[in-house]
Enzyme design. Structure first.
Site, short mmCIF file in Angstrom:
data_model
loop_
_atom_site.label_atom_id
_atom_site.label_comp_id
_atom_site.label_asym_id
_atom_site.label_seq_id
_atom_site.Cartn_x
_atom_site.Cartn_y
_atom_site.Cartn_z
N LYS A 1 0.81 -1.22 0.00
CA LYS A 1 0.00 0.00 0.00
C LYS A 1 0.85 1.28 0.00
O LYS A 1 2.05 1.24 0.32
CB LYS A 1 -0.95 -0.01 1.20
CG LYS A 1 -2.02 -1.11 1.15
CD LYS A 1 -2.96 -1.02 2.36
CE LYS A 1 -4.08 -2.03 2.27
NZ LYS A 1 -5.02 -1.91 3.43
N TYR B 1 -12.47 -2.35 -3.63
CA TYR B 1 -13.05 -2.37 -2.28
C TYR B 1 -14.58 -2.32 -2.34
O TYR B 1 -15.21 -1.72 -1.45
CB TYR B 1 -12.52 -1.20 -1.46
CG TYR B 1 -11.12 -1.42 -0.89
CD1 TYR B 1 -10.83 -2.53 -0.10
CD2 TYR B 1 -10.10 -0.49 -1.11
CE1 TYR B 1 -9.55 -2.73 0.43
CE2 TYR B 1 -8.82 -0.68 -0.58
CZ TYR B 1 -8.56 -1.80 0.19
OH TYR B 1 -7.30 -1.99 0.72
N ARG C 1 -2.14 -14.06 3.99
CA ARG C 1 -2.97 -13.45 5.04
C ARG C 1 -2.29 -13.59 6.40
O ARG C 1 -2.30 -12.67 7.22
CB ARG C 1 -4.36 -14.09 5.09
CG ARG C 1 -5.24 -13.85 3.88
CD ARG C 1 -5.81 -12.46 3.81
NE ARG C 1 -6.76 -12.15 4.86
CZ ARG C 1 -7.45 -11.01 4.92
NH1 ARG C 1 -7.29 -10.07 3.97
NH2 ARG C 1 -8.27 -10.77 5.90
N ARG D 1 2.02 -6.36 9.49
CA ARG D 1 1.29 -5.27 10.14
C ARG D 1 1.71 -5.13 11.61
O ARG D 1 1.83 -4.02 12.12
CB ARG D 1 -0.21 -5.52 10.01
CG ARG D 1 -0.72 -5.32 8.58
CD ARG D 1 -2.06 -5.99 8.38
NE ARG D 1 -2.70 -5.59 7.12
CZ ARG D 1 -3.83 -6.13 6.68
NH1 ARG D 1 -4.44 -7.08 7.40
NH2 ARG D 1 -4.37 -5.74 5.54
N ASN E 1 -1.97 0.08 6.95
CA ASN E 1 -1.49 -1.21 7.43
C ASN E 1 -0.67 -1.96 6.39
O ASN E 1 -0.60 -3.18 6.39
CB ASN E 1 -2.67 -2.04 7.95
CG ASN E 1 -3.74 -2.22 6.90
OD1 ASN E 1 -3.55 -1.85 5.73
ND2 ASN E 1 -4.87 -2.80 7.27
N HIS F 1 -2.34 -5.27 1.36
CA HIS F 1 -3.62 -5.93 1.08
C HIS F 1 -3.32 -7.33 0.58
O HIS F 1 -2.37 -7.52 -0.18
CB HIS F 1 -4.40 -5.18 0.00
CG HIS F 1 -5.54 -6.00 -0.55
ND1 HIS F 1 -6.77 -6.07 0.07
CD2 HIS F 1 -5.60 -6.86 -1.61
CE1 HIS F 1 -7.55 -6.92 -0.60
NE2 HIS F 1 -6.86 -7.41 -1.62
N GLU G 1 -9.85 -10.23 -7.88
CA GLU G 1 -8.87 -9.15 -7.75
C GLU G 1 -7.72 -9.29 -8.77
O GLU G 1 -7.24 -8.28 -9.30
CB GLU G 1 -8.32 -9.12 -6.32
CG GLU G 1 -9.40 -8.68 -5.32
CD GLU G 1 -9.00 -8.90 -3.85
OE1 GLU G 1 -7.85 -9.31 -3.58
OE2 GLU G 1 -9.85 -8.65 -2.98
O1 CDP Z 1 -7.32 -5.71 4.66
P1 CDP Z 1 -8.17 -6.67 5.47
O2 CDP Z 1 -8.84 -7.71 4.63
O3 CDP Z 1 -7.40 -7.25 6.62
O4 CDP Z 1 -9.30 -5.79 6.18
P2 CDP Z 1 -10.78 -5.37 5.73
O5 CDP Z 1 -11.65 -5.43 6.93
O6 CDP Z 1 -11.20 -6.13 4.51
O7 CDP Z 1 -10.62 -3.83 5.35
C1 CDP Z 1 -9.98 -3.43 4.16
C2 CDP Z 1 -9.10 -2.26 4.49
O8 CDP Z 1 -9.90 -1.15 4.89
C3 CDP Z 1 -8.13 -2.47 5.65
O9 CDP Z 1 -6.95 -3.16 5.28
C4 CDP Z 1 -7.86 -1.06 6.12
O10 CDP Z 1 -6.84 -0.42 5.33
C5 CDP Z 1 -9.20 -0.36 5.83
N1 CDP Z 1 -10.03 -0.21 7.05
C6 CDP Z 1 -10.11 1.03 7.66
O11 CDP Z 1 -9.53 1.98 7.18
N2 CDP Z 1 -10.88 1.18 8.79
C7 CDP Z 1 -11.56 0.16 9.31
N3 CDP Z 1 -12.30 0.33 10.41
C8 CDP Z 1 -11.49 -1.10 8.70
C9 CDP Z 1 -10.71 -1.28 7.56
MG MG Z 2 -10.48 -7.65 3.35
#
Ligand code: CDP
Ligand code: MG
Length: 135
Positions: A11, A51, A87, A104, A114, A117, A128
């Site tokens: 990222k 997203y 992951r 992370r 973080n 992705h 994706e």
């Molecule tokens: O990336 P990951 O699949 O672990 O998390 P996600 O729940 O699918 O969320 C996607 C991305 O959104 C995260 O990696 C964060 O960068 C962002 N995010 C955020 O900014 N604030 C949150 N409360 C949750 C997610």
């Molecule tokens: Mg996710």
């Protein structure tokens, strides 16, 4: 042996902090292969598509601003069970809660910034990879 391909984004926060090599090294040392890799900048349309399940959530506008703020590295990582393996290397979403030893957990103090992705299922990896690299 279940060979998989997964979509990884290093990222904009990681690129800005000079951590591309650090993240890549962790993927490579694990034994994963980099099949495609490109420095790209997300536009708002690609962010909305990538997203899609997050559009409309309270954090989405800020997330979109962050993800489109500068270049990122998009890549396809391949190997045995590559989807859950990446992951696990990434760690929990919120960097403050992610375990030490994960990407992370070692480098992020933020729920949003973080560093990485990684696709979360076979269906999302397929979608994706198609979105970023075509077919
Ligand atoms: O990336 P990951 O699949 O672990 O998390 P996600 O729940 O699918 O969320 C996607 C991305 O959104 C995260 O990696 C964060 O960068 C962002 N995010 C955020 O900014 N604030 C949150 N409360 C949750 C997610
Ligand atoms: Mg996710």
């Amino acid at each position: 042996m279940a060979e998989q391909r997964t979509l990884v984004l290093i990222k904009p926060d990681a690129v800005e902090r000079g951590l591309i090599g650090e993240v890549l090294a962790r993927l490579e040392r694990k034994g994963l292969r980099v099949e495609r890799m490109e420095l790209r900048t997300m536009d708002t349309e690609l962010s909305d598509a990538h997203y899609a399940e997050h559009v409309g959530r309270p954090y989405y506008e800020e997330l979109k601003g962050f993800m489109t703020s500068g270049p990122l590295v998009a890549l396809i990582a391949a190997g045995d069970e590559a989807i859950p393996v990446v992951r696990a290397l990434a760690g929990a979403t919120d960097g403050r809660k992610a375990e030490a030893g994960t990407i992370r957990g070692d480098f992020s103090l933020s729920h949003q910034r973080n560093l990485i992705h990684a696709s979360d299922s076979e269906d999302s990896a397929k979608r994706e990879i198609d979105l970023w690299f075509g077919a």
